[in-house]
Design a protein around this motif. Structure first.
Motif, PDB file in Angstrom:
ATOM      1  N   PHE A   5       0.828  -1.195   0.000  1.00  0.00           N
ATOM      2  CA  PHE A   5       0.000   0.000   0.000  1.00  0.00           C
ATOM      3  C   PHE A   5       0.866   1.250   0.000  1.00  0.00           C
ATOM      4  O   PHE A   5       0.633   2.184   0.746  1.00  0.00           O
ATOM      5  N   ASP A   6       1.884   1.256  -0.845  1.00  0.00           N
ATOM      6  CA  ASP A   6       2.783   2.399  -0.901  1.00  0.00           C
ATOM      7  C   ASP A   6       2.681   3.150  -2.225  1.00  0.00           C
ATOM      8  O   ASP A   6       3.461   4.046  -2.490  1.00  0.00           O
ATOM      9  N   LYS A   7       1.703   2.768  -3.062  1.00  0.00           N
ATOM     10  CA  LYS A   7       1.521   3.429  -4.354  1.00  0.00           C
ATOM     11  C   LYS A   7       0.089   3.947  -4.467  1.00  0.00           C
ATOM     12  O   LYS A   7      -0.764   3.314  -5.087  1.00  0.00           O
ATOM     13  N   PRO A   8      -0.196   5.101  -3.854  1.00  0.00           N
ATOM     14  CA  PRO A   8      -1.565   5.634  -3.929  1.00  0.00           C
ATOM     15  C   PRO A   8      -1.897   6.102  -5.338  1.00  0.00           C
ATOM     16  O   PRO A   8      -1.044   6.626  -6.049  1.00  0.00           O
ATOM     17  N   VAL A   9      -3.153   5.857  -5.713  1.00  0.00           N
ATOM     18  CA  VAL A   9      -3.611   6.225  -7.054  1.00  0.00           C
ATOM     19  C   VAL A   9      -5.017   6.795  -6.986  1.00  0.00           C
ATOM     20  O   VAL A   9      -5.737   6.615  -6.006  1.00  0.00           O
ATOM     21  N   LEU A  10      -5.388   7.463  -8.052  1.00  0.00           N
ATOM     22  CA  LEU A  10      -6.746   7.932  -8.258  1.00  0.00           C
ATOM     23  C   LEU A  10      -7.275   7.156  -9.465  1.00  0.00           C
ATOM     24  O   LEU A  10      -6.642   7.141 -10.523  1.00  0.00           O
ATOM     25  N   VAL A  11      -8.403   6.481  -9.295  1.00  0.00           N
ATOM     26  CA  VAL A  11      -8.940   5.603 -10.329  1.00  0.00           C
ATOM     27  C   VAL A  11     -10.222   6.189 -10.898  1.00  0.00           C
ATOM     28  O   VAL A  11     -11.113   6.584 -10.139  1.00  0.00           O
ATOM     29  N   ALA A  12     -10.311   6.227 -12.215  1.00  0.00           N
ATOM     30  CA  ALA A  12     -11.556   6.619 -12.880  1.00  0.00           C
ATOM     31  C   ALA A  12     -12.484   5.413 -12.840  1.00  0.00           C
ATOM     32  O   ALA A  12     -12.196   4.373 -13.421  1.00  0.00           O
ATOM     33  N   MET A  13     -13.601   5.544 -12.124  1.00  0.00           N
ATOM     34  CA  MET A  13     -14.505   4.418 -11.911  1.00  0.00           C
ATOM     35  C   MET A  13     -15.599   4.320 -12.972  1.00  0.00           C
ATOM     36  O   MET A  13     -16.120   3.250 -13.217  1.00  0.00           O
ATOM     37  N   SER A  14     -15.944   5.433 -13.570  1.00  0.00           N
ATOM     38  CA  SER A  14     -17.041   5.435 -14.548  1.00  0.00           C
ATOM     39  C   SER A  14     -16.472   5.599 -15.951  1.00  0.00           C
ATOM     40  O   SER A  14     -15.364   6.111 -16.121  1.00  0.00           O
ATOM     41  N   PRO A  15     -17.229   5.177 -16.958  1.00  0.00           N
ATOM     42  CA  PRO A  15     -16.746   5.290 -18.339  1.00  0.00           C
ATOM     43  C   PRO A  15     -16.373   6.714 -18.752  1.00  0.00           C
ATOM     44  O   PRO A  15     -15.431   6.915 -19.495  1.00  0.00           O
ATOM     45  N   ASP A  16     -17.100   7.694 -18.239  1.00  0.00           N
ATOM     46  CA  ASP A  16     -16.786   9.081 -18.602  1.00  0.00           C
ATOM     47  C   ASP A  16     -15.651   9.669 -17.755  1.00  0.00           C
ATOM     48  O   ASP A  16     -15.214  10.781 -17.998  1.00  0.00           O
ATOM     49  N   GLY A  17     -15.195   8.935 -16.743  1.00  0.00           N
ATOM     50  CA  GLY A  17     -14.082   9.389 -15.914  1.00  0.00           C
ATOM     51  C   GLY A  17     -14.448  10.387 -14.847  1.00  0.00           C
ATOM     52  O   GLY A  17     -13.583  10.901 -14.142  1.00  0.00           O
TER      53      GLY A  17
ATOM     54  N   ARG B 192      -4.795   2.919 -18.101  1.00  0.00           N
ATOM     55  CA  ARG B 192      -5.155   4.288 -18.510  1.00  0.00           C
ATOM     56  C   ARG B 192      -6.161   4.922 -17.542  1.00  0.00           C
ATOM     57  O   ARG B 192      -6.298   6.139 -17.501  1.00  0.00           O
ATOM     58  N   ASN B 193      -6.884   4.107 -16.757  1.00  0.00           N
ATOM     59  CA  ASN B 193      -7.859   4.631 -15.799  1.00  0.00           C
ATOM     60  C   ASN B 193      -7.239   4.949 -14.437  1.00  0.00           C
ATOM     61  O   ASN B 193      -7.934   5.401 -13.538  1.00  0.00           O
ATOM     62  N   VAL B 194      -5.947   4.669 -14.279  1.00  0.00           N
ATOM     63  CA  VAL B 194      -5.282   4.803 -12.978  1.00  0.00           C
ATOM     64  C   VAL B 194      -4.211   5.879 -13.076  1.00  0.00           C
ATOM     65  O   VAL B 194      -3.322   5.823 -13.924  1.00  0.00           O
ATOM     66  N   ARG B 195      -4.317   6.868 -12.179  1.00  0.00           N
ATOM     67  CA  ARG B 195      -3.336   7.960 -12.159  1.00  0.00           C
ATOM     68  C   ARG B 195      -2.600   7.950 -10.823  1.00  0.00           C
ATOM     69  O   ARG B 195      -3.225   8.072  -9.761  1.00  0.00           O
ATOM     70  N   PRO B 196      -1.265   7.786 -10.848  1.00  0.00           N
ATOM     71  CA  PRO B 196      -0.500   7.803  -9.594  1.00  0.00           C
ATOM     72  C   PRO B 196      -0.614   9.153  -8.895  1.00  0.00           C
ATOM     73  O   PRO B 196      -0.728  10.193  -9.537  1.00  0.00           O
ATOM     74  N   LEU B 197      -0.587   9.104  -7.565  1.00  0.00           N
ATOM     75  CA  LEU B 197      -0.622  10.324  -6.758  1.00  0.00           C
ATOM     76  C   LEU B 197       0.732  10.526  -6.094  1.00  0.00           C
ATOM     77  O   LEU B 197       1.415   9.563  -5.747  1.00  0.00           O
ATOM     78  N   SER B 198       1.113  11.768  -5.893  1.00  0.00           N
ATOM     79  CA  SER B 198       2.382  12.058  -5.221  1.00  0.00           C
ATOM     80  C   SER B 198       2.210  12.143  -3.708  1.00  0.00           C
ATOM     81  O   SER B 198       3.181  12.296  -2.988  1.00  0.00           O
ATOM     82  N   ASN B 199       0.977  12.023  -3.215  1.00  0.00           N
ATOM     83  CA  ASN B 199       0.702  12.107  -1.788  1.00  0.00           C
ATOM     84  C   ASN B 199       1.296  10.914  -1.053  1.00  0.00           C
ATOM     85  O   ASN B 199       1.464   9.838  -1.616  1.00  0.00           O
ATOM     86  N   ASP B 200       1.549  11.110   0.236  1.00  0.00           N
ATOM     87  CA  ASP B 200       2.014  10.029   1.096  1.00  0.00           C
ATOM     88  C   ASP B 200       0.909   8.986   1.227  1.00  0.00           C
ATOM     89  O   ASP B 200      -0.260   9.336   1.402  1.00  0.00           O
ATOM     90  N   SER B 201       1.262   7.700   1.151  1.00  0.00           N
ATOM     91  CA  SER B 201       0.251   6.640   1.184  1.00  0.00           C
ATOM     92  C   SER B 201      -0.510   6.615   2.508  1.00  0.00           C
ATOM     93  O   SER B 201      -1.719   6.361   2.522  1.00  0.00           O
ATOM     94  N   ALA B 202       0.161   6.901   3.617  1.00  0.00           N
ATOM     95  CA  ALA B 202      -0.535   6.922   4.913  1.00  0.00           C
ATOM     96  C   ALA B 202      -1.570   8.042   4.952  1.00  0.00           C
ATOM     97  O   ALA B 202      -2.658   7.882   5.519  1.00  0.00           O
ATOM     98  N   GLU B 203      -1.258   9.164   4.339  1.00  0.00           N
ATOM     99  CA  GLU B 203      -2.189  10.291   4.280  1.00  0.00           C
ATOM    100  C   GLU B 203      -3.433   9.917   3.464  1.00  0.00           C
ATOM    101  O   GLU B 203      -4.561  10.210   3.854  1.00  0.00           O
ATOM    102  N   VAL B 204      -3.222   9.253   2.328  1.00  0.00           N
ATOM    103  CA  VAL B 204      -4.346   8.842   1.484  1.00  0.00           C
ATOM    104  C   VAL B 204      -5.200   7.807   2.214  1.00  0.00           C
ATOM    105  O   VAL B 204      -6.436   7.888   2.212  1.00  0.00           O
ATOM    106  N   MET B 205      -4.543   6.836   2.870  1.00  0.00           N
ATOM    107  CA  MET B 205      -5.291   5.809   3.608  1.00  0.00           C
ATOM    108  C   MET B 205      -6.105   6.454   4.727  1.00  0.00           C
ATOM    109  O   MET B 205      -7.277   6.123   4.909  1.00  0.00           O
TER     110      MET B 205
END
Length: 182
Positions: free
Chosen positions: A102-114, A156-169
């Protein structure tokens, strides 16, 4: 009367988290003390933490690594034991082991339109063994619990985040109410 209720709820907001935290840790420490059999409150917990740390130190040697490997192989051959042992080991390694997942936080597009998005953590960067080229596995934690779900998404639906993983969790588990540290 409205002002008294306001003071009551403010006091509750300050005291409840502290009281619940102290109560939960008191229960844990008391249970460990009960299991170990020490009469001094907290002594069993301290001894248990010290023994676990000592065991961790001892497993750093070659002989201990061989012993742990032997134990892994033995448990891997036992049908029901294999499931419990491997799942527990993998879960612990995901959070505190050398193979943290759990050290690679990401933002995922869940819907077809993003437009709909979710925070998650990449746990597998390649799904080619399942015939899914250019797909990744993302763990999506649930709010207010220690559980979550894994989903497979096109890269293509997954964008890495630069935030700390503990902060995102912490943000996800809190239901989005935790303020990020600046």
């Amino acid at each position: 009367m409205s002002r008294v209720l306001d003071y009551f709820f403010r006091g509750l907001m300050v005291l409840a988290p502290a009281a619940i935290t102290i109560w939960v840790f008191w229960l844990i420490i008391s249970k460990v003390d009960e299991w170990v059999g020490f009469g001094i409150p907290g002594a069993g917990f301290v001894v248990t933490v010290a023994l676990i740390t000592l065991f961790g130190f001892l497993t750093s040697s070659f002989l201990a690594r061989w012993t742990v490997g032997f134990m892994d192989n033995t448990f891997a051959r036992l049908p029901l034991v294999r499931l419990v042992y491997a799942s527990t080991r993998d879960l612990l390694e995901a959070f505190v082991g050398e193979k943290r997942r759990f050290d690679k936080p990401v933002l995922v597009a869940m819907s077809p339109d993003g437009e709909e998005k979710a925070f998650g953590f990449i746990t597998q960067e390649s799904m080619t063994r399942f015939g899914l080229e250019d797909h990744v596995t993302v763990y999506l934690p649930f709010s207010y619990t220690f559980t979550g779900v894994i989903r497979v998404f096109p890269s293509r639906n997954v964008r890495p985040l630069s935030n700390d993983s503990a902060e995102v969790m912490a943000f996800v588990v809190s239901g989005g109410v935790t303020e990020p540290k600046v």
